[in-house]
Design a protein around this motif. Sequence first.
Motif, mmCIF file in Angstrom:
data_model
loop_
_atom_site.group_PDB
_atom_site.id
_atom_site.type_symbol
_atom_site.label_atom_id
_atom_site.label_comp_id
_atom_site.label_asym_id
_atom_site.label_seq_id
_atom_site.Cartn_x
_atom_site.Cartn_y
_atom_site.Cartn_z
ATOM 1 N N ALA A 251 0.835 -1.021 0.027
ATOM 2 C CA ALA A 251 0.225 0.149 0.068
ATOM 3 C C ALA A 251 0.843 1.242 -0.124
ATOM 4 O O ALA A 251 0.560 2.287 -0.694
ATOM 5 C CB ALA A 251 -1.036 0.064 1.201
ATOM 6 N N LEU A 252 1.874 1.167 0.993
ATOM 7 C CA LEU A 252 2.963 2.432 0.865
ATOM 8 C C LEU A 252 3.512 2.458 -0.435
ATOM 9 O O LEU A 252 3.645 3.780 -0.973
ATOM 10 C CB LEU A 252 3.817 2.257 1.740
ATOM 11 N N ARG A 253 3.997 1.531 -1.319
ATOM 12 C CA ARG A 253 4.654 1.675 -2.654
ATOM 13 C C ARG A 253 3.595 2.199 -3.532
ATOM 14 O O ARG A 253 3.885 2.952 -4.549
ATOM 15 C CB ARG A 253 4.963 0.311 -3.239
ATOM 16 N N GLU B 286 -9.572 -4.361 -2.447
ATOM 17 C CA GLU B 286 -8.408 -4.598 -2.395
ATOM 18 C C GLU B 286 -7.578 -3.221 -1.863
ATOM 19 O O GLU B 286 -6.446 -3.413 -1.765
ATOM 20 C CB GLU B 286 -7.832 -4.813 -3.688
ATOM 21 N N LEU B 287 -8.194 -2.205 -1.686
ATOM 22 C CA LEU B 287 -7.667 -0.913 -1.595
ATOM 23 C C LEU B 287 -7.631 -0.535 -0.164
ATOM 24 O O LEU B 287 -7.467 0.433 0.438
ATOM 25 C CB LEU B 287 -8.140 0.182 -2.477
ATOM 26 N N SER B 288 -8.348 -1.387 0.971
ATOM 27 C CA SER B 288 -8.528 -0.893 2.423
ATOM 28 C C SER B 288 -7.241 -0.582 2.765
ATOM 29 O O SER B 288 -7.524 0.720 3.555
ATOM 30 C CB SER B 288 -9.553 -2.087 2.946
ATOM 31 N N PHE B 289 -6.107 -1.219 3.021
ATOM 32 C CA PHE B 289 -4.990 -0.779 3.415
ATOM 33 C C PHE B 289 -4.457 0.500 2.803
ATOM 34 O O PHE B 289 -3.994 1.443 3.536
ATOM 35 C CB PHE B 289 -3.828 -1.835 3.461
ATOM 36 N N TYR B 290 -4.479 0.656 1.532
ATOM 37 C CA TYR B 290 -4.124 2.007 0.909
ATOM 38 C C TYR B 290 -4.883 3.012 1.171
ATOM 39 O O TYR B 290 -4.265 4.195 1.641
ATOM 40 C CB TYR B 290 -4.168 1.627 -0.525
ATOM 41 N N ASP B 291 -6.345 2.782 1.344
ATOM 42 C CA ASP B 291 -7.074 4.008 1.741
ATOM 43 C C ASP B 291 -7.004 4.467 3.011
ATOM 44 O O ASP B 291 -7.053 5.636 3.498
ATOM 45 C CB ASP B 291 -8.567 3.647 1.489
ATOM 46 N N GLU B 292 -6.916 3.244 4.113
ATOM 47 C CA GLU B 292 -6.597 3.634 5.271
ATOM 48 C C GLU B 292 -5.187 4.609 5.510
ATOM 49 O O GLU B 292 -5.466 5.575 6.412
ATOM 50 C CB GLU B 292 -6.406 2.535 6.226
ATOM 51 N N LYS C 117 -3.598 6.432 3.472
ATOM 52 C CA LYS C 117 -3.926 7.547 2.815
ATOM 53 C C LYS C 117 -4.540 8.634 3.650
ATOM 54 O O LYS C 117 -4.219 9.742 3.815
ATOM 55 C CB LYS C 117 -4.851 7.598 1.471
ATOM 56 N N ALA C 118 -5.598 8.353 4.240
ATOM 57 C CA ALA C 118 -6.517 8.881 5.112
ATOM 58 C C ALA C 118 -5.586 9.575 6.407
ATOM 59 O O ALA C 118 -5.677 10.547 6.661
ATOM 60 C CB ALA C 118 -7.660 8.240 5.512
ATOM 61 N N LEU C 119 -4.846 8.389 6.791
ATOM 62 C CA LEU C 119 -4.041 8.711 7.978
ATOM 63 C C LEU C 119 -3.046 9.572 7.746
ATOM 64 O O LEU C 119 -2.681 10.523 8.525
ATOM 65 C CB LEU C 119 -3.462 7.382 8.518
ATOM 66 N N PHE C 120 -2.204 9.490 6.486
ATOM 67 C CA PHE C 120 -1.033 10.223 6.499
ATOM 68 C C PHE C 120 -1.225 11.609 5.819
ATOM 69 O O PHE C 120 -0.681 12.521 6.157
ATOM 70 C CB PHE C 120 -0.009 9.539 5.480
#
Length: 352
Positions: A26-28, A304-310, A312-315
């Motif tokens: 997700a970070l990548r 598939e995007l839940s870790f990415y979205d979380e 993104k929202a956090l950072f």
Amino acid sequence: MAIEENREMKVAIIGFGLIGRERYNALRELQRGGFPINEIGVYDPYIPEENKYNSGIIWFESLKEIEENNPDWVIVCTPHYVTVEIIKIASKWNCRILMEKPFGRNYKEALELDSLFNNDLINRCYVGFNYRFYPGIQKIYADYRNGLFGEIINMNCELGHGGNPDDANTWKSSPELNGSGALCDPGIHLIDLLNQFCIYGIVPKYGTAHKGVWNTGIQEEVNLILTSKNPVDGKNFSINLKSSLVHWRSTFRFEIWGDKGYGIVTGRGRSYGPMEYVRGEKWGWKKGVSQRESEQLVSLSTCELSFYDELKALFFEKNNDGGNLVYRLEPCNSFEALLNMKLYEDCFRVII
Ligand SMILES: NC(=O)c1ccc[n+]([C@@H]2O[C@H](COP(=O)([O-])OP(=O)(O)OC[C@H]3O[C@@H](n4cnc5c(N)ncnc54)[C@H](O)[C@@H]3O)[C@@H](O)[C@H]2O)c1
């Protein structure tokens, strides 16, 4: 502790198993999308050297090395018994922390973790509850808060999987290393969602637990009846919660039934099937179609995007709705995570 906002950031991941890899990917993806992350390092002493070589990943050799690298964020994705010890160390660093759920193995441990951060002027510890970021969950939450279902009669939620035969020998099947079992992991995700939806609190009334398939001492399935209150008329409504590690068909279900209509979310990608969020009105069949035909498919997703979205929202995203009231679930801070562990503990008291 002052942490500078909005600059190129460095992130360290501790623990590179199932979820450490999800977070790394997700970070990548965020990096590729142009978000200002300039370094991602990983620490996991149990990854064999031959797997590290040529992996393209920056590896840390020790926790000390992470501290010296001065990351902005540390993401802790280790087994539950390890996480608590790592958070005690990382809480002294000048960084923010995202730890994977749960916030400790029990409420006592959650209070200990909370005490590490409660002198901070900003939120410095968050807990990974990526189910908040499933598209169907975000949409049913907005519909619920906008009053689409009317006064609530019942909420029904279910999360179950059957694992695989090797699970019996891992930390996940040990009450000491993991926590109590199905209610702690994965059930804490349901507790977290219910705490977000039921703003007037939740009272557990009755529960049962099954322990006889894996026979490792963990609760393999927990069924609970709870109550909460409607915001407008103050009347009680009921909640059913089922969390299972002996559910041979992967299942996710989150339903809200109200006096005007209902919302049903099923699936969460992969072996659970795609996530569908379907909404219906009371007596929709009066429009001359069947009740099912009267329903609306609001969202269909692979999740598939839940870790990415979380992340993104956090950072990167502050909850700025430009003055419009937009109901959206946000990343879980340590205060909310503590409330989750309190409800988890309260549930225990009613399990027979
Ligand atoms: N949100 C979700 O959907 C979800 C799903 C599964 C797990 N989780 C959570 O993620 C966390 C990790 O679970 P997992 O499934 O990835 O576990 P896992 O067993 O697959 O991975 C844990 C990793 O931590 C490493 N590790 C162990 N001790 C370490 C130490 N001292 N320092 C650094 N690394 C160490 C292990 O080598 C392993 O690679 C848990 O908190 C779990 O509850 C969340």
